[in-house]
Design a protein around this motif. Structure first.
Motif, PDB file in Angstrom:
ATOM      1  N   SER A   1      -4.950  14.154  10.964  1.00 35.51           N
ATOM      2  CA  SER A   1      -5.460  15.388  11.552  1.00 35.51           C
ATOM      3  C   SER A   1      -6.953  15.550  11.279  1.00 35.51           C
ATOM      4  O   SER A   1      -7.714  15.936  12.176  1.00 35.51           O
ATOM      5  CB  SER A   1      -4.685  16.589  10.987  1.00 35.51           C
ATOM      6  OG  SER A   1      -5.186  17.798  11.517  1.00 35.51           O
TER       7      SER A   1
ATOM      8  N   HIS B   1      -8.938  13.082  13.439  1.00 34.27           N
ATOM      9  CA  HIS B   1      -9.073  13.548  14.821  1.00 34.27           C
ATOM     10  C   HIS B   1     -10.014  14.742  14.908  1.00 34.27           C
ATOM     11  O   HIS B   1     -10.881  14.792  15.794  1.00 34.27           O
ATOM     12  CB  HIS B   1      -7.705  13.932  15.387  1.00 34.27           C
ATOM     13  CG  HIS B   1      -7.755  14.387  16.815  1.00 34.27           C
ATOM     14  ND1 HIS B   1      -7.885  15.721  17.159  1.00 34.27           N
ATOM     15  CD2 HIS B   1      -7.759  13.695  17.989  1.00 34.27           C
ATOM     16  CE1 HIS B   1      -7.944  15.811  18.474  1.00 34.27           C
ATOM     17  NE2 HIS B   1      -7.858  14.624  18.998  1.00 34.27           N
ATOM     18  N   SER B   2      -9.867  15.692  13.999  1.00 39.05           N
ATOM     19  CA  SER B   2     -10.727  16.887  14.029  1.00 39.05           C
ATOM     20  C   SER B   2     -12.185  16.508  13.827  1.00 39.05           C
ATOM     21  O   SER B   2     -13.083  17.066  14.474  1.00 39.05           O
ATOM     22  CB  SER B   2     -10.292  17.871  12.940  1.00 39.05           C
ATOM     23  OG  SER B   2      -8.992  18.350  13.180  1.00 39.05           O
TER      24      SER B   2
ATOM     25  N   PHE C   1     -13.514  14.883  16.959  1.00 37.14           N
ATOM     26  CA  PHE C   1     -13.664  15.916  17.976  1.00 37.14           C
ATOM     27  C   PHE C   1     -14.924  16.743  17.716  1.00 37.14           C
ATOM     28  O   PHE C   1     -15.666  17.091  18.641  1.00 37.14           O
ATOM     29  CB  PHE C   1     -12.421  16.808  17.981  1.00 37.14           C
ATOM     30  CG  PHE C   1     -12.320  17.723  19.166  1.00 37.14           C
ATOM     31  CD1 PHE C   1     -12.135  17.215  20.450  1.00 37.14           C
ATOM     32  CD2 PHE C   1     -12.392  19.101  19.017  1.00 37.14           C
ATOM     33  CE1 PHE C   1     -12.034  18.058  21.550  1.00 37.14           C
ATOM     34  CE2 PHE C   1     -12.294  19.949  20.108  1.00 37.14           C
ATOM     35  CZ  PHE C   1     -12.113  19.426  21.376  1.00 37.14           C
TER      36      PHE C   1
ATOM     37  N   ALA D   1     -10.970   9.199  19.154  1.00 36.49           N
ATOM     38  CA  ALA D   1     -10.207  10.438  18.959  1.00 36.49           C
ATOM     39  C   ALA D   1      -8.897  10.387  19.744  1.00 36.49           C
ATOM     40  O   ALA D   1      -7.844  10.836  19.259  1.00 36.49           O
ATOM     41  CB  ALA D   1     -11.038  11.645  19.390  1.00 36.49           C
ATOM     42  N   THR D   2      -8.943   9.834  20.946  1.00 32.21           N
ATOM     43  CA  THR D   2      -7.734   9.702  21.762  1.00 32.21           C
ATOM     44  C   THR D   2      -6.728   8.764  21.099  1.00 32.21           C
ATOM     45  O   THR D   2      -5.514   9.026  21.103  1.00 32.21           O
ATOM     46  CB  THR D   2      -8.092   9.170  23.161  1.00 32.21           C
ATOM     47  OG1 THR D   2      -8.964  10.109  23.805  1.00 32.21           O
ATOM     48  CG2 THR D   2      -6.847   8.984  24.014  1.00 32.21           C
TER      49      THR D   2
ATOM     50  N   TRP E   1      -5.076  10.693  18.319  1.00 29.04           N
ATOM     51  CA  TRP E   1      -4.180  11.724  18.856  1.00 29.04           C
ATOM     52  C   TRP E   1      -2.884  11.110  19.380  1.00 29.04           C
ATOM     53  O   TRP E   1      -1.791  11.649  19.146  1.00 29.04           O
ATOM     54  CB  TRP E   1      -4.881  12.503  19.958  1.00 29.04           C
ATOM     55  CG  TRP E   1      -4.042  13.626  20.516  1.00 29.04           C
ATOM     56  CD1 TRP E   1      -3.236  13.584  21.615  1.00 29.04           C
ATOM     57  CD2 TRP E   1      -3.906  14.938  19.971  1.00 29.04           C
ATOM     58  NE1 TRP E   1      -2.617  14.792  21.803  1.00 29.04           N
ATOM     59  CE2 TRP E   1      -3.010  15.639  20.805  1.00 29.04           C
ATOM     60  CE3 TRP E   1      -4.452  15.594  18.881  1.00 29.04           C
ATOM     61  CZ2 TRP E   1      -2.644  16.964  20.575  1.00 29.04           C
ATOM     62  CZ3 TRP E   1      -4.101  16.913  18.648  1.00 29.04           C
ATOM     63  CH2 TRP E   1      -3.206  17.589  19.486  1.00 29.04           C
ATOM     64  N   GLN E   2      -2.991  10.002  20.092  1.00 33.32           N
ATOM     65  CA  GLN E   2      -1.801   9.361  20.638  1.00 33.32           C
ATOM     66  C   GLN E   2      -0.865   8.889  19.526  1.00 33.32           C
ATOM     67  O   GLN E   2       0.364   8.991  19.649  1.00 33.32           O
ATOM     68  CB  GLN E   2      -2.208   8.188  21.530  1.00 33.32           C
ATOM     69  CG  GLN E   2      -2.838   8.612  22.842  1.00 33.32           C
ATOM     70  CD  GLN E   2      -3.358   7.445  23.661  1.00 33.32           C
ATOM     71  OE1 GLN E   2      -3.535   6.329  23.158  1.00 33.32           O
ATOM     72  NE2 GLN E   2      -3.626   7.689  24.942  1.00 33.32           N
TER      73      GLN E   2
ATOM     74  N   MET F   1      -0.650  10.292  16.559  1.00 31.78           N
ATOM     75  CA  MET F   1      -0.063  11.521  16.020  1.00 31.78           C
ATOM     76  C   MET F   1       1.104  11.977  16.888  1.00 31.78           C
ATOM     77  O   MET F   1       2.141  12.417  16.378  1.00 31.78           O
ATOM     78  CB  MET F   1      -1.135  12.613  15.918  1.00 31.78           C
ATOM     79  CG  MET F   1      -2.201  12.352  14.868  1.00 31.78           C
ATOM     80  SD  MET F   1      -3.589  13.522  14.966  1.00 31.78           S
ATOM     81  CE  MET F   1      -2.768  15.060  14.525  1.00 31.78           C
ATOM     82  N   GLU F   2       0.942  11.857  18.200  1.00 33.15           N
ATOM     83  CA  GLU F   2       2.041  12.216  19.103  1.00 33.15           C
ATOM     84  C   GLU F   2       3.237  11.288  18.908  1.00 33.15           C
ATOM     85  O   GLU F   2       4.392  11.736  18.882  1.00 33.15           O
ATOM     86  CB  GLU F   2       1.561  12.148  20.551  1.00 33.15           C
ATOM     87  CG  GLU F   2       0.619  13.280  20.949  1.00 33.15           C
ATOM     88  CD  GLU F   2       0.263  13.250  22.418  1.00 33.15           C
ATOM     89  OE1 GLU F   2       0.091  14.338  23.010  1.00 33.15           O
ATOM     90  OE2 GLU F   2       0.158  12.141  22.990  1.00 33.15           O
TER      91      GLU F   2
ATOM     92  N   ALA G   1       1.495  15.631  16.094  1.00 31.77           N
ATOM     93  CA  ALA G   1       0.459  16.322  16.862  1.00 31.77           C
ATOM     94  C   ALA G   1       0.846  17.776  17.111  1.00 31.77           C
ATOM     95  O   ALA G   1       2.015  18.083  17.377  1.00 31.77           O
ATOM     96  CB  ALA G   1       0.227  15.621  18.186  1.00 31.77           C
TER      97      ALA G   1
ATOM     98  N   GLN H   1      -3.961  20.471  22.072  1.00 31.57           N
ATOM     99  CA  GLN H   1      -5.136  19.850  21.483  1.00 31.57           C
ATOM    100  C   GLN H   1      -6.142  20.935  21.102  1.00 31.57           C
ATOM    101  O   GLN H   1      -6.201  22.000  21.725  1.00 31.57           O
ATOM    102  CB  GLN H   1      -5.760  18.868  22.465  1.00 31.57           C
ATOM    103  CG  GLN H   1      -4.933  17.620  22.703  1.00 31.57           C
ATOM    104  CD  GLN H   1      -5.794  16.419  23.058  1.00 31.57           C
ATOM    105  OE1 GLN H   1      -6.950  16.323  22.634  1.00 31.57           O
ATOM    106  NE2 GLN H   1      -5.228  15.494  23.809  1.00 31.57           N
TER     107      GLN H   1
END
Length: 207
Positions: free
Chosen positions: A109, A112-113, A116, A147-148, A151-152, A154-155, A160, A164
């Motif tokens: 997290s 990603h943050s 971002f 970042a993508t 995120w992917q 995490m999903e 996630a 977003q």
């Protein structure tokens, strides 16, 4: 040993900035990382490749920024300190990653943050100069791709959030000086963030 008279102002400026930024960061480099996770090896290797790509982009931007600052006699360390405080340029922590009990959810997290956040800061630098535009655009795209990737993953792991994150308020660079000096700060913060991210990802990939 004396500094050669022919040494360029850019190198002197870069050394000043390196020493100044080293004093800003107090991350315990020797702190052991937690146990390895069940993250896919393919994901970790892809992340390491993306980090190296962004580090190369960032180094190219830093070199050009420091060169421009030296040319226009701007971006002195004292001015950067004042600008960082006056504009409130943030930096992204990775406190959930390099710890004795690595928190996988929190670490991903924060990765990603942080990416971002830097994506937004780089966007705020648009218009910095025609010469830096292509390098800045490439850096933005590579940060967004990384970042993508995070995120992917995490999903895939069910980590996630439902939505977003949205970009918060970014510093407003209202002059050429602020953009150049802000660019030096943002690029330096991003490089430090990536160094820590690379260390964590390499540990996980080798475990």
């Amino acid at each position: 040993m004396a500094v050669p008279a022919a040494q360029s102002p850019m190198k002197l400026m870069a050394l000043q900035l390196l020493l100044w930024h080293s004093a800003l960061w107090t991350v315990p480099e020797a702190t052991p990382l937690g146990p390895a996770s069940s993250l896919p090896q393919s994901f970790l290797l892809k992340c390491l490749e993306q980090v190296r790509k962004i580090q190369g982009d960032g180094a190219a931007l830093q070199e050009k920024l420091v060169s421009e600052c030296a040319t226009y006699k701007l971006c002195h360390p004292e001015e950067l300190v004042l600008l960082r405080h006056s504009l409130g340029i943030p930096w992204a922590p990775l406190s959930s990653c390099p710890s004795q009990a690595l928190q996988l959810t929190g670490c991903l997290s924060q990765l990603h943050s942080g990416l971002f956040l830097y994506q937004g800061l780089l966007q705020a630098l648009e218009g910095i100069s025609p010469e830096l535009g292509p390098t800045l655009d490439t850096l933005q795209l590579d940060v967004a791709d990384f970042a993508t990737t995070i995120w992917q993953q995490m999903e895939d792991l069910g980590m996630a959030p439902a939505l977003q994150p949205t970009q918060g308020a970014m510093p407003a660079f209202t002059s050429a000086f602020q953009r150049r000096a802000g660019g030096v700060l943002v690029a330096s913060h991003l490089q430090r963030f990536l160094e820590l991210a690379y260390r964590v990802l390499r540990h996980l990939a080798q475990s």
